[in-house]
Motif scaffolding. Structure first.
Motif, PDB file in Angstrom:
ATOM      1  N   PRO A  13      -2.055   6.948   6.959  1.00  0.00           N
ATOM      2  CA  PRO A  13      -2.255   5.888   7.959  1.00  0.00           C
ATOM      3  C   PRO A  13      -1.335   4.680   7.749  1.00  0.00           C
ATOM      4  O   PRO A  13      -0.969   4.004   8.715  1.00  0.00           O
ATOM      5  N   THR A  14      -0.950   4.435   6.509  1.00  0.00           N
ATOM      6  CA  THR A  14      -0.037   3.326   6.242  1.00  0.00           C
ATOM      7  C   THR A  14       1.306   3.577   6.909  1.00  0.00           C
ATOM      8  O   THR A  14       1.874   2.676   7.547  1.00  0.00           O
ATOM      9  N   MET A  15       1.823   4.776   6.772  1.00  0.00           N
ATOM     10  CA  MET A  15       3.119   5.100   7.378  1.00  0.00           C
ATOM     11  C   MET A  15       3.058   5.036   8.898  1.00  0.00           C
ATOM     12  O   MET A  15       4.012   4.601   9.545  1.00  0.00           O
ATOM     13  N   HIS A  16       1.931   5.449   9.462  1.00  0.00           N
ATOM     14  CA  HIS A  16       1.784   5.362  10.915  1.00  0.00           C
ATOM     15  C   HIS A  16       1.716   3.901  11.370  1.00  0.00           C
ATOM     16  O   HIS A  16       2.215   3.572  12.447  1.00  0.00           O
ATOM     17  N   ALA A  17       1.097   3.060  10.559  1.00  0.00           N
ATOM     18  CA  ALA A  17       0.967   1.650  10.925  1.00  0.00           C
ATOM     19  C   ALA A  17       2.267   0.877  10.713  1.00  0.00           C
ATOM     20  O   ALA A  17       2.510  -0.121  11.398  1.00  0.00           O
TER      21      ALA A  17
ATOM     22  N   VAL B 225       0.846  -1.209   0.000  1.00  0.00           N
ATOM     23  CA  VAL B 225       0.000   0.000   0.000  1.00  0.00           C
ATOM     24  C   VAL B 225       0.874   1.249   0.000  1.00  0.00           C
ATOM     25  O   VAL B 225       0.620   2.195  -0.746  1.00  0.00           O
ATOM     26  N   ALA B 226       1.920   1.255   0.826  1.00  0.00           N
ATOM     27  CA  ALA B 226       2.819   2.408   0.875  1.00  0.00           C
ATOM     28  C   ALA B 226       3.503   2.621  -0.476  1.00  0.00           C
ATOM     29  O   ALA B 226       3.599   3.760  -0.959  1.00  0.00           O
ATOM     30  N   GLY B 227       3.955   1.542  -1.091  1.00  0.00           N
ATOM     31  CA  GLY B 227       4.587   1.657  -2.409  1.00  0.00           C
ATOM     32  C   GLY B 227       3.622   2.157  -3.464  1.00  0.00           C
ATOM     33  O   GLY B 227       3.973   2.994  -4.301  1.00  0.00           O
ATOM     34  N   ALA B 228       2.391   1.650  -3.433  1.00  0.00           N
ATOM     35  CA  ALA B 228       1.384   2.101  -4.404  1.00  0.00           C
ATOM     36  C   ALA B 228       1.071   3.585  -4.210  1.00  0.00           C
ATOM     37  O   ALA B 228       0.879   4.319  -5.196  1.00  0.00           O
TER      38      ALA B 228
END
Length: 135
Positions: A124-128, A79-82
């Motif tokens: 939210p992905t980076m926080h997770a 998800v982060a890469g996308a």
């Protein structure tokens, strides 16, 4: 340097994460300023400057629940890469559109919405991801 800071800098994965996040956020902010100037130069309408911020912020509010669900279903690294690819594509479209002369007000807002949508999932992905990086 405090002990906590020194211990964080010893983790290569955290330092790479921190640098990537810092540069990505800085680039996003610079893009917002540049687009604002460019749009104001095209339209001479101060309202468009506010709309630049709104178009980038609205997807964060609108997609926050969806983003949380998506993070539970898919690999967070994917998800982060996308999201990074989505923001890069948006920046590339802004660049190419400006260079070729087809970029108008509506196209800019559509591209900024794409960038904002990618950011809505990225935040939210980076926080997770962070707790999994540092032991």
């Amino acid at each position: 340097m405090s002990d906590a800071t020194a211990s964080l800098t010893r983790h290569r994965s955290f330092m790479l994460f921190w640098c990537a996040r810092t540069f990505s956020n800085g680039a996003f902010m610079m893009q917002g300023v540049a687009v604002g100037w460019q749009l104001y130069a095209m339209t001479n309408d101060p309202l468009d400057l506010g709309l630049v911020g709104l178009v980038q912020f609205f997807p964060i509010v609108a997609m926050s629940v969806i983003a949380g669900q998506l993070l539970d279903l898919f690999d967070r690294r994917f998800v982060a890469g996308a999201c990074q690819v989505g923001k890069a594509v948006a920046a590339l479209l802004l660049t190419v559109g400006t260079a070729q002369g087809w970029l108008n007000r509506e196209a800019m807002f559509a591209i900024l919405f794409l960038s904002g949508a990618a950011r809505a999932f990225e935040i939210p992905t980076m926080h997770a991801i962070l707790p999994a990086i540092v032991p």
